[in-house]
Design an enzyme around this catalytic site. Sequence first.
Site, PDB file in Angstrom:
ATOM      1  N   TYR A  74     -38.514 -18.411 -65.325  1.00 18.25           N
ATOM      2  CA  TYR A  74     -39.742 -18.320 -64.530  1.00 18.25           C
ATOM      3  C   TYR A  74     -40.408 -19.689 -64.479  1.00 18.25           C
ATOM      4  O   TYR A  74     -40.583 -20.333 -65.509  1.00 18.25           O
ATOM      5  CB  TYR A  74     -40.716 -17.310 -65.144  1.00 18.25           C
ATOM      6  CG  TYR A  74     -40.794 -16.059 -64.306  1.00 18.25           C
ATOM      7  CD1 TYR A  74     -41.342 -16.104 -63.029  1.00 18.25           C
ATOM      8  CD2 TYR A  74     -40.284 -14.857 -64.777  1.00 18.25           C
ATOM      9  CE1 TYR A  74     -41.376 -14.971 -62.240  1.00 18.25           C
ATOM     10  CE2 TYR A  74     -40.316 -13.721 -63.982  1.00 18.25           C
ATOM     11  CZ  TYR A  74     -40.872 -13.782 -62.711  1.00 18.25           C
ATOM     12  OH  TYR A  74     -40.896 -12.672 -61.922  1.00 18.25           O
TER      13      TYR A  74
ATOM     14  N   GLU B 251     -43.399 -20.157 -62.298  1.00 20.03           N
ATOM     15  CA  GLU B 251     -44.559 -19.981 -61.408  1.00 20.03           C
ATOM     16  C   GLU B 251     -45.483 -21.186 -61.519  1.00 20.03           C
ATOM     17  O   GLU B 251     -45.745 -21.683 -62.614  1.00 20.03           O
ATOM     18  CB  GLU B 251     -45.330 -18.712 -61.789  1.00 20.03           C
ATOM     19  CG  GLU B 251     -44.735 -17.460 -61.180  1.00 20.03           C
ATOM     20  CD  GLU B 251     -45.563 -16.220 -61.484  1.00 20.03           C
ATOM     21  OE1 GLU B 251     -46.555 -16.313 -62.232  1.00 20.03           O
ATOM     22  OE2 GLU B 251     -45.198 -15.144 -60.971  1.00 20.03           O
TER      23      GLU B 251
ATOM     24  N   ASP C 154     -41.440 -24.895 -35.862  1.00 17.24           N
ATOM     25  CA  ASP C 154     -40.488 -24.179 -36.719  1.00 17.24           C
ATOM     26  C   ASP C 154     -39.099 -24.667 -36.345  1.00 17.24           C
ATOM     27  O   ASP C 154     -38.520 -24.224 -35.347  1.00 17.24           O
ATOM     28  CB  ASP C 154     -40.636 -22.672 -36.503  1.00 17.24           C
ATOM     29  CG  ASP C 154     -39.632 -21.867 -37.323  1.00 17.24           C
ATOM     30  OD1 ASP C 154     -38.706 -22.474 -37.895  1.00 17.24           O
ATOM     31  OD2 ASP C 154     -39.784 -20.627 -37.380  1.00 17.24           O
TER      32      ASP C 154
ATOM     33  N   THR D 275     -35.818 -23.356 -42.206  1.00 16.21           N
ATOM     34  CA  THR D 275     -34.875 -22.852 -43.193  1.00 16.21           C
ATOM     35  C   THR D 275     -34.093 -24.047 -43.715  1.00 16.21           C
ATOM     36  O   THR D 275     -34.120 -25.135 -43.128  1.00 16.21           O
ATOM     37  CB  THR D 275     -33.857 -21.877 -42.568  1.00 16.21           C
ATOM     38  OG1 THR D 275     -33.126 -22.586 -41.563  1.00 16.21           O
ATOM     39  CG2 THR D 275     -34.547 -20.675 -41.937  1.00 16.21           C
TER      40      THR D 275
ATOM     41  N   LYS E 161     -29.278 -23.475 -42.149  1.00 21.63           N
ATOM     42  CA  LYS E 161     -28.631 -23.450 -40.831  1.00 21.63           C
ATOM     43  C   LYS E 161     -27.967 -24.808 -40.591  1.00 21.63           C
ATOM     44  O   LYS E 161     -27.067 -25.147 -41.344  1.00 21.63           O
ATOM     45  CB  LYS E 161     -29.650 -23.034 -39.777  1.00 21.63           C
ATOM     46  CG  LYS E 161     -30.181 -21.599 -40.048  1.00 21.63           C
ATOM     47  CD  LYS E 161     -31.230 -21.105 -39.065  1.00 21.63           C
ATOM     48  CE  LYS E 161     -31.740 -19.727 -39.469  1.00 21.63           C
ATOM     49  NZ  LYS E 161     -32.827 -19.234 -38.589  1.00 21.63           N
TER      50      LYS E 161
ATOM     51  N   ARG F 129     -29.509 -20.762 -48.821  1.00 22.18           N
ATOM     52  CA  ARG F 129     -30.468 -19.942 -48.067  1.00 22.18           C
ATOM     53  C   ARG F 129     -31.852 -20.201 -48.625  1.00 22.18           C
ATOM     54  O   ARG F 129     -32.063 -20.091 -49.833  1.00 22.18           O
ATOM     55  CB  ARG F 129     -30.171 -18.451 -48.224  1.00 22.18           C
ATOM     56  CG  ARG F 129     -28.777 -18.023 -47.897  1.00 22.18           C
ATOM     57  CD  ARG F 129     -28.712 -16.540 -47.635  1.00 22.18           C
ATOM     58  NE  ARG F 129     -29.230 -16.288 -46.320  1.00 22.18           N
ATOM     59  CZ  ARG F 129     -28.586 -16.580 -45.181  1.00 22.18           C
ATOM     60  NH1 ARG F 129     -27.377 -17.100 -45.220  1.00 22.18           N
ATOM     61  NH2 ARG F 129     -29.136 -16.341 -44.021  1.00 22.18           N
TER      62      ARG F 129
HETATM   63  C1  LIG Z   1     -33.752 -18.277 -38.758  1.00 21.09           C
HETATM   64  C2  LIG Z   1     -35.141 -18.514 -38.346  1.00 21.09           C
HETATM   65  C3  LIG Z   1     -36.221 -18.217 -39.190  1.00 21.09           C
HETATM   66  C4  LIG Z   1     -36.122 -17.339 -40.411  1.00 21.09           C
HETATM   67  O1  LIG Z   1     -35.348 -17.617 -41.417  1.00 21.09           O
HETATM   68  P1  LIG Z   1     -35.028 -16.547 -42.567  1.00 21.09           P
HETATM   69  O2  LIG Z   1     -34.549 -17.428 -43.647  1.00 21.09           O
HETATM   70  O3  LIG Z   1     -34.021 -15.619 -41.998  1.00 21.09           O
HETATM   71  O4  LIG Z   1     -36.283 -15.849 -42.927  1.00 21.09           O
HETATM   72  C5  LIG Z   1     -37.486 -18.608 -38.804  1.00 21.09           C
HETATM   73  N1  LIG Z   1     -37.699 -19.215 -37.636  1.00 21.09           N
HETATM   74  C6  LIG Z   1     -36.700 -19.482 -36.778  1.00 21.09           C
HETATM   75  C7  LIG Z   1     -37.011 -20.165 -35.496  1.00 21.09           C
HETATM   76  C8  LIG Z   1     -35.385 -19.129 -37.094  1.00 21.09           C
HETATM   77  O5  LIG Z   1     -34.407 -19.346 -36.220  1.00 21.09           O
END
Ligand SMILES: *Cc1c(COP(=O)(O)O)cnc(C)c1O
Length: 430
Positions: A67, A69, A213, A239, A242, A248
Amino acid sequence: MSTTTNSSMDALSQGLLELLESHDPAVAAILSDEADRQRTTLELIASENHVSPQVMHAMGSWMTNKYAEGYPGARYYGGCEHYDLVENLACDRAKELFGCNFANVQPHSGANANIAAFMALLAPGDKVLSLPIKSGGHLSHGLKPNFSGTFFEIHEYDLDPDTEQLDYDVIAKIAEEVQPKLIICGYSAYPRIIDFERFRSIADSVGAFLMADIAHIAGLVAAGVHPSPFPHAHVVTTTTHKTLRGPRGGLVLSDDEEIAKKVDRKVFPGSQGGPLMHMVAAKAIAFQEALQPSFRNYSRAVVDNAAALAESLVSHGYRLCSGGTENHLMLVDLRTRDSELTGADAEQWLESAGIITNKNGIPNDPRSPRVTSGLRLGTPALTTRGLGVGEMKEVAALLDRVMGSHGDAATCEAVRKDVRSLCDRFPLPH
Ligand SMILES: *Cc1c(COP(=O)(O)O)cnc(C)c1O
């Protein structure tokens, strides 16, 4: 199926399967089969990738036991010395990678990063302006059942119906009418470059915050292959798994000191408990990998491969939404090849042939989200395997054989064999 190891598998992966074989044969068999699936199929889902063995094994390391936190130097538990070091390292590398002053590496996912960003910038009921999911946005940008659509007043801008691209003049007009507190750019299924500077000037014209984002394009941004949201966005979320090719997880970035302080408080204790420090360690490793010159070459190859795949698909008679791609993904309008063809059928037939894709709505799709008229394809994972522009022609031909045959069983079986031999030419490292 019994657990099997493969000569291309790294020693730790083999060791894991051996360790599990007598300890938990049921899970051992599932993991082994999944390793096999990844080795022998072509991964074209635009949001997926193959991490390095180093990133993969850091996720299964000692740091899962603790932990931590709080934040470095201010934890709620003893024994956090090494956790402070690895979190600081991850933050420093993230800041260097994206050229900004602040990073929070604790969000468990991209959606969690967005929750923290919303909470940092908004009060419940505030107005948000975003692109809806049906046009390529993300559910965490305002979909009704999501936290974003539940606690905030969501307004939408859309793509131009003719070009299927962002129309900044129209977005500016909608912003003027709506007077949102937050404008969101950055998408899940948009194949074009985003003009962050233009978005900032729209946000400024109505006194809104701008959130970018970059979940999908983070790797391209880090490598300088797509323009950066800095210095334009007030807050950047992403994220790490990707195009960035890390574990992840999520990440929040900013250049604004006030916003940074709020983001920290809204990640913890605002929306999360203990951070996943094994994932933070893996993020640190992935960021270091992304800082290497080889990652720039990789990211350029991702974009080159997407362009090549797009060109080949067009030559097979498919129309691409927005007319093409400028990043790692494309949206294929299946109706142009065959008016009967649906995304759901194509996804299923292709999977039976060892080609993994996802059905996706196209702009103004007449079919339901469960059926769709489109297929979203991306090149990050194939490029990691080492496939290049030449192989993209082969991949397009395989796609077209399956879809052109309407999922004919014998054709899918023949393509499955060709997919296996293509995969054998480009083995995975784990
Ligand atoms: C994939 C994605 C997310 C979310 O990611 P998670 O890890 O699945 O929660 C947020 N915003 C956009 C634009 C995405 O393509």
